[in-house]
Motif scaffolding. Structure first.
Motif, PDB file in Angstrom:
ATOM      1  N   GLY A 527       0.789  -1.239   0.000  1.00  0.00           N
ATOM      2  CA  GLY A 527       0.000   0.000   0.000  1.00  0.00           C
ATOM      3  C   GLY A 527       0.811   1.275   0.000  1.00  0.00           C
ATOM      4  N   LEU A 528       2.136   1.177  -0.242  1.00  0.00           N
ATOM      5  CA  LEU A 528       2.943   2.405  -0.284  1.00  0.00           C
ATOM      6  C   LEU A 528       2.378   3.375  -1.325  1.00  0.00           C
ATOM      7  CD1 LEU A 528       6.440   0.842   0.141  1.00  0.00           C
ATOM      8  CD2 LEU A 528       5.647   2.848   1.408  1.00  0.00           C
ATOM      9  N   ASP A 529       2.393   4.659  -0.984  1.00  0.00           N
ATOM     10  CA  ASP A 529       1.827   5.663  -1.897  1.00  0.00           C
ATOM     11  C   ASP A 529       2.887   6.252  -2.814  1.00  0.00           C
ATOM     12  OD1 ASP A 529      -0.842   5.892  -0.524  1.00  0.00           O
ATOM     13  OD2 ASP A 529       0.496   6.386   1.145  1.00  0.00           O
ATOM     14  N   GLU A 530       4.146   6.144  -2.380  1.00  0.00           N
ATOM     15  CA  GLU A 530       5.197   6.844  -3.133  1.00  0.00           C
ATOM     16  C   GLU A 530       6.515   6.091  -2.993  1.00  0.00           C
ATOM     17  OE1 GLU A 530       8.508   9.391  -1.854  1.00  0.00           O
ATOM     18  OE2 GLU A 530       6.719  10.238  -0.938  1.00  0.00           O
ATOM     19  N   LEU A 531       7.293   6.087  -4.076  1.00  0.00           N
ATOM     20  CA  LEU A 531       8.650   5.538  -4.017  1.00  0.00           C
ATOM     21  C   LEU A 531       9.587   6.622  -4.521  1.00  0.00           C
ATOM     22  CD1 LEU A 531       8.012   1.992  -5.562  1.00  0.00           C
ATOM     23  CD2 LEU A 531       8.505   2.489  -3.159  1.00  0.00           C
ATOM     24  N   SER A 532      10.700   6.817  -3.834  1.00  0.00           N
ATOM     25  CA  SER A 532      11.655   7.822  -4.286  1.00  0.00           C
ATOM     26  C   SER A 532      12.994   7.139  -4.507  1.00  0.00           C
ATOM     27  CB  SER A 532      11.769   8.932  -3.238  1.00  0.00           C
ATOM     28  OG  SER A 532      12.478  10.024  -3.787  1.00  0.00           O
ATOM     29  N   VAL A 533      13.505   7.254  -5.747  1.00  0.00           N
ATOM     30  CA  VAL A 533      14.694   6.475  -6.139  1.00  0.00           C
ATOM     31  C   VAL A 533      15.666   7.359  -6.917  1.00  0.00           C
ATOM     32  CG1 VAL A 533      13.416   4.291  -6.225  1.00  0.00           C
ATOM     33  CG2 VAL A 533      13.536   5.705  -8.273  1.00  0.00           C
ATOM     34  N   GLU A 534      16.785   6.755  -7.345  1.00  0.00           N
ATOM     35  CA  GLU A 534      17.727   7.499  -8.175  1.00  0.00           C
ATOM     36  C   GLU A 534      17.012   7.914  -9.450  1.00  0.00           C
ATOM     37  OE1 GLU A 534      20.606   8.269  -6.938  1.00  0.00           O
ATOM     38  OE2 GLU A 534      19.966   7.102  -5.229  1.00  0.00           O
ATOM     39  N   PRO A 535      17.288   9.133  -9.941  1.00  0.00           N
ATOM     40  CA  PRO A 535      16.558   9.643 -11.106  1.00  0.00           C
ATOM     41  C   PRO A 535      16.554   8.704 -12.317  1.00  0.00           C
ATOM     42  CG  PRO A 535      17.902  11.393 -10.176  1.00  0.00           C
ATOM     43  CD  PRO A 535      18.214  10.155  -9.391  1.00  0.00           C
ATOM     44  N   SER A 536      17.690   8.032 -12.561  1.00  0.00           N
ATOM     45  CA  SER A 536      17.783   7.223 -13.781  1.00  0.00           C
ATOM     46  C   SER A 536      16.904   5.968 -13.727  1.00  0.00           C
ATOM     47  CB  SER A 536      19.234   6.812 -14.018  1.00  0.00           C
ATOM     48  OG  SER A 536      19.655   6.036 -12.921  1.00  0.00           O
ATOM     49  N   LEU A 537      16.332   5.659 -12.557  1.00  0.00           N
ATOM     50  CA  LEU A 537      15.574   4.402 -12.434  1.00  0.00           C
ATOM     51  C   LEU A 537      14.063   4.602 -12.551  1.00  0.00           C
ATOM     52  CD1 LEU A 537      17.588   2.979  -9.434  1.00  0.00           C
ATOM     53  CD2 LEU A 537      17.778   2.322 -11.833  1.00  0.00           C
ATOM     54  N   ILE A 538      13.647   5.859 -12.682  1.00  0.00           N
ATOM     55  CA  ILE A 538      12.210   6.131 -12.598  1.00  0.00           C
ATOM     56  C   ILE A 538      11.394   5.460 -13.711  1.00  0.00           C
ATOM     57  CG2 ILE A 538      10.536   8.045 -12.831  1.00  0.00           C
ATOM     58  CD1 ILE A 538      12.485   9.559 -10.920  1.00  0.00           C
ATOM     59  N   LEU A 539      11.856   5.587 -14.952  1.00  0.00           N
ATOM     60  CA  LEU A 539      11.059   4.996 -16.043  1.00  0.00           C
ATOM     61  C   LEU A 539      10.987   3.475 -15.904  1.00  0.00           C
ATOM     62  CD1 LEU A 539      12.104   7.116 -19.165  1.00  0.00           C
ATOM     63  CD2 LEU A 539      10.010   7.276 -17.805  1.00  0.00           C
ATOM     64  N   LYS A 540      12.109   2.886 -15.506  1.00  0.00           N
ATOM     65  CA  LYS A 540      12.141   1.432 -15.338  1.00  0.00           C
ATOM     66  C   LYS A 540      11.138   1.011 -14.251  1.00  0.00           C
ATOM     67  CE  LYS A 540      16.074  -1.176 -16.109  1.00  0.00           C
ATOM     68  NZ  LYS A 540      17.444  -1.464 -15.853  1.00  0.00           N
ATOM     69  N   LEU A 541      11.119   1.765 -13.174  1.00  0.00           N
ATOM     70  CA  LEU A 541      10.227   1.432 -12.065  1.00  0.00           C
ATOM     71  C   LEU A 541       8.761   1.650 -12.463  1.00  0.00           C
ATOM     72  CD1 LEU A 541      10.353   0.464  -9.180  1.00  0.00           C
ATOM     73  CD2 LEU A 541      10.725   2.802  -8.414  1.00  0.00           C
TER      74      LEU A 541
END
Ligand code: PEP
Ligand code: MG
Length: 548
Positions: A527-541
């Motif tokens: 149920g997590l509402d948000e994930l914050s990751v390294e910028p280069s991984l966003i599209l993959k995620l």
């Protein structure tokens, strides 16, 4: 065909001619001197010149690699002023009457060896930094050298109009930071470490790299055709048809994957059953905002503000901080920017804080503990953040909270700052949300209590893992005990999400676990509402979440 096996440290494939960067001319000769005092003077002048070079290099690296990476050169500069580095060189000149070049080379080699012998991968990688700094000083003393050779090799590579695979014994971090991406297809080295800054820079610059190829990677390979796979760690010299076909297939697959991911650009992040998840970026400085935007981040989920404090001689004042936070808020143009207050201590140290030596710094004076014991420091930062809140969608996040009392104290300081700003009629957003990082087991366990007093939670899985499993995140030798999928950790995350939701607040996760694609579904299902990751991984995620 010759296939050399090394260690892939920066993914991607490359095909081209090998340009070998030879270091033969750099051997340092032992010369005796008559006047030790004169020689020490010469050394001190060279240290100053090297420091000026590093200032320039820091600026270049900041533009190419971002603030976080550029800080390495600030560390290199500090090393030039460090007695542990200088004293043994001076002592050698004075006692053995040897030239400064030789003393620098020999004394620093000893220091580097001490690092290597610590039998710790991280510390071994630091040996490369000592060598890099010493080489720079020797170059200055003898006028020209390796960096010039590196630039010359790049020039040779591009002179033929063709970018090339650049090979060498090893690449120093400063050489790597200065590479011109358009002339270098890939890096291949005889030695090196996956944890070195060279490897980190290569990844940041998107240059495929293989290290540890040994002496089989020799100067005789210069000019030969080769293919390199930065994932599997293979360098094939004069590849046969079958190898070339496999290489082309992999290259096409990677290109297809990049094109496929591009289809997710500009889209909302939704699960297969249509639930909206927010995908944010972690940044260390304003310079990283560009990467966040080009990575298609929907906001900044973690602005590690402590990087503003590192690599400096003194505390950044309110205006310096304000400009930085304001600039991030403006660049994000209404998208959320969550600024984490100072998380200094443990592995992030700045000498001017004058923190006492601690046996267990990760359990010591760190993050919110420092702010609550130095309210003036805390207020300066909060004033800067509040002032920036007038220019965008800013939120405040407190790190390392372990009790409701700490949260209340921190909020009381924030309220005092708001009152001051109101009295001064300084513009700010009085509704700026205040959230906390849930990164201690204590905060996860009492998240039902904390949720009543925080506007949002963001789970810091890096520290939550370290403190839950009692595994020092800085200590490579206990890596094998660091099970990031441990049931205890997953239960704490689930507890935090449920308790946050019960009180109607959003719950995100900004640790490295958010980028673990094997766990994405589990995290989404929690149920997590948000994930914050390294910028280069966003599209993959985003694609992973959409696929379910
Ligand atoms: C964390 O602990 O997960 C986190 C995101 O913070 P940092 O890595 O900066 O300690
Ligand atoms: Mg943390």
């Amino acid at each position: 065909m010759t296939a050399l096996q090394g260690k892939g440290v920066s993914a991607g494939v490359a095909r081209g001619k090998v340009v070998f960067l030879e270091r033969g001319g750099c051997a340092v000769k032992k010369k005796l001197v008559n006047d030790a005092a004169d020689e020490v003077k010469r050394l001190r002048a060279a240290l100053k010149t090297a420091a000026a070079q590093l200032d320039a290099l820091e600026a270049e690296a900041e533009a190419k690699l971002g603030r976080e990476q550029a800080l390495l050169f600030e560390v290199h500069r500090m090393m030039l002023e460090d007695d542990d580095f200088i004293d043994p060189i001076v002592a050698m000149i004075e006692t053995e009457l040897v030239c400064a070049e030789y003393a620098t080379d020999a004394a620093s080699a000893r220091l580097a060896r001490d690092f290597t012998e610590m039998n710790d991968e991280y510390m071994s990688a630091r040996a490369a930094d000592v060598k890099d700094v010493a080489r720079r000083v020797v170059e200055v003393l003898s006028g020209g050298g390796r960096s010039d050779a590196c630039a010359a090799a790049c020039a040779a590579a591009c002179g033929g109009g063709e970018p090339a695979i650049l090979a060498s014994d090893d690449f120093s971090p400063s050489e790597t930071a200065q590479l011109d991406r358009s002339f270098v297809l890939a890096l291949a080295s005889q030695a090196g470490s996956a944890n070195s800054h060279t490897a980190i820079f290569a990844r940041t610059m998107g240059i495929p790299a293989v290290i540890g190829l040994g002496e089989a990677l020799a100067a005789g390979l210069a000019g030969k055709e080769a293919v390199l796979d930065g994932e599997s760690g293979v360098l094939c010299i004069e590849p046969d048809e079958k190898t070339l076909a496999a290489f082309l297939q992999k290259k096409n697959l990677l290109a297809e994957e990049t094109a496929r991911l591009e289809r997710f650009r500009g889209k909302e992040t939704r699960t297969r059953d249509g639930r909206r998840i927010r995908l944010y970026a972690n940044i260390g400085s304003v310079a990283d905002v560009d990467a966040a935007l080009s990575g298609d981040a929907e906001g900044i989920g973690l602005f590690r503000s402590e990087f503003l404090y590192l690599g400096r001689e003194d505390f950044p004042d309110e205006d310096v901080q304000y400009e930085s936070y304001k600039s991030a808020a403006c660049k994000m143009n209404g998208k959320p920017v969550v600024i984490r207050t100072l998380d200094i201590g443990a592995d992030k140290q700045a000498a001017y804080f004058k923190l006492p030596h601690e046996e267990n710094p990760a359990l010591g004076m760190r993050a919110i503990r420092i702010c609550l014991t130095n309210k003036a420091l805390f207020k300066t930062q909060l004033r800067a953040i509040y002032r920036a809140s007038a220019h965008g969608n800013v939120a405040i996040m407190f790190p390392m909270i372990a009790s409701a009392s700490e949260l209340r104290q921190a909020k009381a300081v924030a309220a005092e700052v708001r009152r001051q700003l109101e009295a001064e009629k300084t513009a700010f957003n009085p509704k700026t949300p205040i959230g906390i990082m849930v990164e201690t087991p204590a905060s996860a366990i009492i998240s039902d209590v904390l949720a009543k007093e925080a506007d949002f939670f963001s789970i810091g899985s890096n520290d939550l893992t370290q403190y839950t499993l009692a595994v020092d995140r800085q200590n490579e030798s206990v890596n094998q005990f660091c099970d990031t999928h441990h049931e205890a950790l997953l239960r704490l995350i689930k507890t935090t999400v449920d308790n946050g939701h019960r009180e109607g607040i959003p719950v995100g996760l900004c640790g490295t676990l958010g980028a673990d694609l094997t766990l994405t579904q589990v995290l989404v299902d929690m149920g997590l509402d948000e994930l914050s990751v390294e910028p280069s991984l966003i599209l993959k995620l985003r694609s992973r979440i959409a696929e379910g």
